[in-house]
Design an enzyme around this catalytic site. Sequence first.
Site, PDB file in Angstrom:
ATOM      1  N   LYS A  22       0.841  -1.211   0.000  1.00  8.55           N
ATOM      2  CA  LYS A  22       0.000   0.000   0.000  1.00  8.55           C
ATOM      3  C   LYS A  22       0.864   1.244   0.000  1.00  8.55           C
ATOM      4  O   LYS A  22       0.665   2.153  -0.809  1.00  8.55           O
ATOM      5  CB  LYS A  22      -0.895   0.022   1.234  1.00  8.55           C
ATOM      6  N   ASN A  23       1.867   1.306   0.870  1.00  9.09           N
ATOM      7  CA  ASN A  23       2.620   2.552   1.022  1.00  9.09           C
ATOM      8  C   ASN A  23       3.594   2.808  -0.120  1.00  9.09           C
ATOM      9  O   ASN A  23       4.117   3.908  -0.237  1.00  9.09           O
ATOM     10  CB  ASN A  23       3.310   2.582   2.388  1.00  9.09           C
ATOM     11  N   ARG A  93      -3.943  10.653   3.301  1.00 11.27           N
ATOM     12  CA  ARG A  93      -2.688  11.320   3.632  1.00 11.27           C
ATOM     13  C   ARG A  93      -1.763  11.384   2.416  1.00 11.27           C
ATOM     14  O   ARG A  93      -1.098  12.375   2.198  1.00 11.27           O
ATOM     15  CB  ARG A  93      -1.998  10.592   4.778  1.00 11.27           C
ATOM     16  N   CYS A 117      -5.207   8.595   8.531  1.00 14.08           N
ATOM     17  CA  CYS A 117      -5.417   8.101   9.890  1.00 14.08           C
ATOM     18  C   CYS A 117      -5.067   9.175  10.917  1.00 14.08           C
ATOM     19  O   CYS A 117      -4.065   9.855  10.805  1.00 14.08           O
ATOM     20  CB  CYS A 117      -4.559   6.861  10.144  1.00 14.08           C
ATOM     21  N   ARG A 122       0.362  15.100  12.827  1.00 14.99           N
ATOM     22  CA  ARG A 122       1.129  14.593  11.681  1.00 14.99           C
ATOM     23  C   ARG A 122       1.502  15.777  10.790  1.00 14.99           C
ATOM     24  O   ARG A 122       0.882  16.011   9.767  1.00 14.99           O
ATOM     25  CB  ARG A 122       0.323  13.526  10.941  1.00 14.99           C
ATOM     26  N   PRO A 123       2.523  16.565  11.193  1.00 11.66           N
ATOM     27  CA  PRO A 123       2.882  17.775  10.461  1.00 11.66           C
ATOM     28  C   PRO A 123       3.510  17.455   9.100  1.00 11.66           C
ATOM     29  O   PRO A 123       3.856  16.301   8.816  1.00 11.66           O
ATOM     30  CB  PRO A 123       3.900  18.444  11.376  1.00 11.66           C
ATOM     31  N   ILE A 124       3.630  18.487   8.267  1.00  9.16           N
ATOM     32  CA  ILE A 124       4.295  18.298   6.965  1.00  9.16           C
ATOM     33  C   ILE A 124       5.433  19.301   6.801  1.00  9.16           C
ATOM     34  O   ILE A 124       5.835  19.635   5.686  1.00  9.16           O
ATOM     35  CB  ILE A 124       3.293  18.420   5.796  1.00  9.16           C
ATOM     36  N   GLN A 126       8.580  19.034   7.133  1.00 10.85           N
ATOM     37  CA  GLN A 126       9.756  18.557   6.384  1.00 10.85           C
ATOM     38  C   GLN A 126       9.493  18.507   4.879  1.00 10.85           C
ATOM     39  O   GLN A 126      10.402  18.731   4.081  1.00 10.85           O
ATOM     40  CB  GLN A 126      10.202  17.177   6.908  1.00 10.85           C
ATOM     41  N   ASP A 309       3.813   0.704  12.206  1.00  8.07           N
ATOM     42  CA  ASP A 309       2.540   0.198  11.679  1.00  8.07           C
ATOM     43  C   ASP A 309       2.238  -1.209  12.172  1.00  8.07           C
ATOM     44  O   ASP A 309       1.112  -1.685  12.007  1.00  8.07           O
ATOM     45  CB  ASP A 309       2.546   0.204  10.142  1.00  8.07           C
ATOM     46  N   ARG A 402      -9.201   0.421   3.792  1.00 11.05           N
ATOM     47  CA  ARG A 402      -8.279   1.314   3.086  1.00 11.05           C
ATOM     48  C   ARG A 402      -6.941   0.652   2.808  1.00 11.05           C
ATOM     49  O   ARG A 402      -6.248   0.998   1.858  1.00 11.05           O
ATOM     50  CB  ARG A 402      -8.004   2.570   3.930  1.00 11.05           C
TER      51      ARG A 402
END
Length: 435
Positions: A22-23, A93, A117, A122-124, A126, A309, A402
């Site tokens: 998935k990822n 996400r 999720c 969960r910052p962005i 970076q 995970d 998902r």
Amino acid sequence: MEKYEIKGGCHLRGEVEISGAKNAAVAIIPAALLVDGVCRIENLPEISDTEALLHILASLGAKVKMIDPSTVEVDCRHVHWENADYDRMRKIRASYYFIGSMLGRFGKAQTTMPGGCNFGVRPIDQHVKGMTALGAPVDVRNGYIFSEAQTEDGRLHGAEIYLDKVSVGATINVIIAACMAEGKTVIENCAREPHVVDLANFLNSMGADIRGAGTDTVKINGVKSLHGGSYAIIPDQIEAATYMIAAAATQGEVLVKNVIPKHLDCISAKLREMSVTVEEYPDSVLVRAREQLTKTNVKTQPYPGFPTDAQAPISVALSQSRGVSIITESVYDGNRYKHMNELRKMGATITVNGSTAVLEGPYELTGATVQACDLRAGAAMVIAGLCAKGTTYVEDIHYIERGYQDFVGKLRALGADIAIVDFPDDVEEAELSVV
Ligand code: EPZ
């Protein structure tokens, strides 16, 4: 409302085939926007995130043709960056990978803030740091992310970027953006997950020049364009981990097929510490748990450490292990322990203090109605239901759908008594009499 109904007390036995990662898929599909040609992507997992991302790609003008349920051809020769399917973007996400691919292809990007999720912050930051370094400052307003290359030629320019935090998403997003930047990019302190390597291999098969993926330093020489080609996605490390752990927790015996055993080293090591037998073959692992599981400690780390995970699933196996087990969640600062409260509903007296959880097993779990708080927590609750006495109902199963292809079908083939039941929406609210 659809729920899983699980009758517990089974020992999983048999064989399960692992689907595409998935990822990796959720990175490769947005990255296909870079390709001025036709990409054939094979071994796609049949999950809702994949479908949503293909719809978003189509909303950008790509021609998307499903060859079979796990094979797609996408033609991105005539695409645009505006008017994406923002409603779908908001829900997942991985939509943030379109920032990198829009900037790489068009020099400008507009996406929504990512969904996905909900466990902790969960910052962005970076991702923003990387795009800014490549010459495209990022502006967030009204729930949208805007970015445009502030360079004379309107293209991104290579840069040296040090990521302050080991981030799968930021590593992948900057690799995608830098593929067609002018000049060389060096990214330090990269994530090394198998899906980062898979994304880089996909792009290199389309003509990119990316070296070092899988190490903490990735070097990219920008190219003018990417050509079409075909690529098969690797097997899903976390799906495989989930079935390995479920086999252990239910004291069963399962052959997990179509895996890359190297990607599962951390899982196999932990299970062996718990007195589980794990035999490795070229593309499968056999997990056998005949005796009482024994306690161990788990600390989540970026790859090749124990994956965050798999923390929720292994929590359930540890709840069935004799002795005191300590879990430390070190990847997510926030709260990735929501499943612990659901396990308490089933009889586990777990102590959580900040990033540490303490379990003193084995707990005799009893069936209950529980929530899937996120994708992996949901899978954990299914494993708990398999171990429990009585019947368990898992709600909010859309989270699970998902990320796990045919979860019910694969578990039933292993002997689980699990089904999707559709409950009419909750009973009509009683009329309140106004006095
Ligand atoms: C990816 O999320 C995965 N999702 C997650 O899997 C996984 O849990 C995570 O990597 C870690 O392995 C996808 O690949 C779609 P990160 P991502 O950036 O990229 C912090 C699942 O179950 N951080 O590696 O969002 C962040 O808060 C999902 O399949 C920043 O501080 O994770 C976290 O503490 C859930 N700033 C840590 O880094 C940033 O800009 C790792 O996050 C980005 C991240």
